[in-house]
Scaffold this active site. Structure first.
Site, short mmCIF file in Angstrom:
data_model
loop_
_atom_site.label_atom_id
_atom_site.label_comp_id
_atom_site.label_asym_id
_atom_site.label_seq_id
_atom_site.Cartn_x
_atom_site.Cartn_y
_atom_site.Cartn_z
N ARG A 45 -49.02 38.40 -0.53
CA ARG A 45 -49.33 36.98 0.16
C ARG A 45 -50.21 36.34 -0.71
NH1 ARG A 45 -53.78 35.57 3.10
NH2 ARG A 45 -53.52 34.03 4.80
N SER A 114 -46.52 38.32 13.16
CA SER A 114 -48.08 38.32 13.45
C SER A 114 -48.19 37.82 14.87
CB SER A 114 -48.81 37.06 12.53
OG SER A 114 -48.89 37.71 11.36
N LYS A 143 -58.60 34.44 5.79
CA LYS A 143 -57.68 33.67 6.68
C LYS A 143 -58.53 32.74 7.67
CE LYS A 143 -53.01 34.30 8.62
NZ LYS A 143 -52.88 33.01 9.03
#
Length: 210
Positions: A45, A114, A143
């Site tokens: 990611r 998610s 995040k």
């Protein structure tokens, strides 16, 4: 079809990459050290990487994860997951939906979704997700748009949606004890592993805690 028992074992210590946290340390060495130490799944990611860099990292990590027999997941980029033959893909609520992902990657690949609410978790299951990433459990710097999930919401998701799940978001060695009561299949960690200078001893510490 995805073997659920095998998947649950793979979710145990789930490393999500983020080059920014490494502060110049060698990306591949750090990820390899974490796998040597016992990380069971790696998700690529890299939000700031362009397509070319992301593909290059995906191809190299695919080789490394095979070497250490670690499951390899790509965040978001279904095209790159297919090119490098990753074990699966993880998508968020604003990404391509799991139904569409499944059409592209077939029945044998893992799909993670998610979820922050019971509704999102139910839809993920209906859409064919193999596991949920639930969070953020605590506030997190990796995040910034992540909303915290309360323990009540987490309980409701677990009670209403029967899917393997990992917890993510701001989890560290000090607060993970608060989450063990929920019996997650695993913990998804970014700075919890990558923030350590000594990756081997950090992973060992995680195993002692969980």
């Amino acid at each position: 079809m995805v073997d659920e028992n095998k998947l649950k074992k793979a979710l145990k210590l789930y490393l999500v990459t983020d080059s920014d946290i490494l502060k110049g340390r060698d990306f591949y060495k750090v990820i390899e050290d974490s796998m040597k130490a016992g990380v069971t799944m790696v998700q690529l990611r890299e939000k700031d990487a362009d397509g070319k860099e992301f593909l290059e990292k995906a191809m190299k990590l695919r080789e490394l994860t095979r070497k250490y027999n670690v499951s390899f997941i790509i965040n978001d980029r279904v095209d790159i997951a297919m090119v490098c033959d990753a074990d699966g893909i993880h998508v968020g609520q604003s990404d391509i939906d799991a139904v569409s992902v499944r059409k592209l990657i077939g029945e044998d690949k893992i799909i993670g979704v998610s979820a922050r609410s019971v509704e999102e978790a139910k839809k993920a299951k209906e859409d064919g997700a193999n596991y949920l990433g639930i969070g953020a459990m605590f506030s997190t710097s990796t995040k910034l748009d992540a909303k915290d999930v309360s323990f009540d919401t987490l309980n409701n998701i677990i009670n209403e949606v029967d899917l393997p799940f990992v917890l993510i978001g701001g989890i560290n060695l000090d607060n993970v004890c608060q989450l063990k009561q929920f019996n997650p299949d695993g913990y998804a960690l970014v700075s919890g592993i990558l923030g350590a200078q000594d990756i081997k001893s950090r992973v060992k510490s995680w195993y002692e805690k969980i």
